[in-house]
Motif scaffolding. Structure first.
Motif: not given
Length: 416
Positions: A144-156, A119-131, A98-100
């Motif tokens: 200019t519209g709507w902005r979403m921020f999501v918290g994350g932790a990189l492996r480094d 409803d639907e899933f709208v955002v998933e973790a970017p595949a190019d980041l080692d999260l 459940f980390g990601i």
């Protein structure tokens, strides 16, 4: 003992408040909720409460429950657009990994927001980041519209706030890392390896990011950055720590009835195992800036629950609001039949010491600046000044409180 004014669930475990919204004369507050147990579990629900202020919330039916592709309904936010369409963005998790999480949308099916449809899933973790962690969407409107921020932790060991943009709250495009900091950086404050619930706001033309500080499954405190923000990128000029002690976590940003920026916290360590409930939410705090320092002041709604100013050092009941003006050192004592809490104030710092008949239970300190405000509500004590916030569980109980200081001026009010 259950607090009188701080929100607790009738039973079960609660933690992160989120989606706090003022509409039609009352506040709605959502929160992570695990029914049937007094410890956290990954099968979180979205609990729901409402009331005329955040000290008068009544518990409502659970809003969103696991199932339909969600093993857990974790923290998120609630947004209403110009056409009065409301959406809840939440972290959908699956066990055992459940980390990601993934970001999913739900919409209310009634005007009271009692029932919600997924409803639907709208955002998933970017595949190019080692999260190794990804959760807690926060959505805000921008020019200019709507902005979403999501918290994350990189492996480094880098904590990140990831940024997404949308024109319609439905289709989202990843736009990169809004802000990041390595867990190896410790000055002027350490900001952990993961930002849970990163939220960005503006005060007096400055940008502020406030977040929970997490590292290796340990929950620490609320920290913040002050700087500038433009088009999805935050440049930090200063980092700071907002909360002290082991209770406050998961600050939730919201706008009050007058549109002012505020925070509400989850308070850990408040529980009654025999009554089968655990955790509470804090009183609300109003945010301001003092140069590069974020200041959280007790929200004026607390004063609506005051009785007249006490003419002696005694208040009936176990809820009180204390304003202590000193600055040169001294001791404030709060005593009940169950415990004595001493607040030792020396220039720049206050230390809280609790003693019961059995032991020295608690000692913790917080920076102070200006007058000190202390709110006691049965098993909860919250101390605030321009220097920071300190929240902690106490053993204060009985039917009355004796409150006095050996120096300075004390204003004392009963709360109900």
């Amino acid at each position: 003992m259950r607090p009188a004014l701080h929100f607790t669930a009738t039973s079960g475990w609660i933690n992160d408040p989120h989606g706090v919204t003022y509409r039609d004369g009352q506040y709605h507050a959502f929160y992570q909720y695990v029914p049937g147990q007094t410890v956290w579990g990954p099968n979180c629900h979205w609990g729901h409460a409402a009331g005329p202020d955040l000290l008068s919330l009544r518990e409502l039916p659970v809003a969103i429950v696991p199932g339909d592709g969600d093993d857990g309904i974790w923290t998120g936010c609630v947004v209403t657009d110009d056409e009065d369409n409301t959406r809840a963005f939440y972290t959908s998790t699956t066990t055992p990994d459940f980390g990601i999480g993934r970001i999913r949308v739900a919409t209310p099916v009634d005007d009271d927001w009692l029932a919600w449809s997924k409803d639907e899933f709208v955002v998933e973790a970017p595949a190019d980041l080692d999260l190794i962690a990804y959760r807690d969407p926060f959505v805000r409107r921008e020019e200019t519209g709507w902005r979403m921020f999501v918290g994350g932790a990189l492996r480094d060991g880098t904590a990140v706030a990831l940024s997404y943009i949308s024109d319609d709250l439905q289709h989202w495009t990843y736009s990169g890392i809004a802000l990041q900091r390595s867990t190896a950086e410790t000055e002027p404050v350490w900001m952990g390896a993961l930002w849970e619930c990163p939220q960005i706001l503006s005060i007096d033309g400055r940008a502020i990011m406030v977040s929970s500080i997490w590292d290796n499954d340990v929950l620490h405190y609320a920290g913040y950055a002050v700087g500038s923000y433009n088009d999805g990128r935050f440049v930090a000029d200063n980092w700071g720590r907002l909360t002290f002690g082991d209770s406050y976590y998961a600050p939730s940003l919201f706008s009050d009835s007058e549109g002012r920026p505020c925070l509400l916290f989850w308070m850990r360590g408040i529980a009654d195992e025999q009554a089968e409930w655990a955790s509470a939410h804090s009183i609300p705090y109003l945010l301001s800036l003092d140069d590069d320092r974020l200041v959280a002041s007790v929200h004026p709604d607390v004063e609506k629950h005051r009785g007249g100013r006490a003419e002696s050092v005694r208040v009936e009941g176990t809820a009180a609001d204390v304003v202590w003006s000193d600055g040169e050192g001294g001791e404030l004592t709060i005593a009940s039949t169950e415990a004595v809490v001493s607040i030792l104030w020396k220039p720049g710092e206050a230390t809280v010491v609790e003693r019961t008949a059995h032991a020295l239970n608690t000692t913790c300190s917080v920076p102070v600046s200006g007058a000190v405000r202390v709110v006691i509500d049965g098993p909860i004590l919250e101390l605030s000044s321009a220097g920071g916030l300190l929240g902690l569980p106490t053993d204060l109980g009985g039917t009355s409180l004796q409150i006095a200081a050996d120096r300075g001026d004390v204003e004392l009010f009963a709360l109900s």
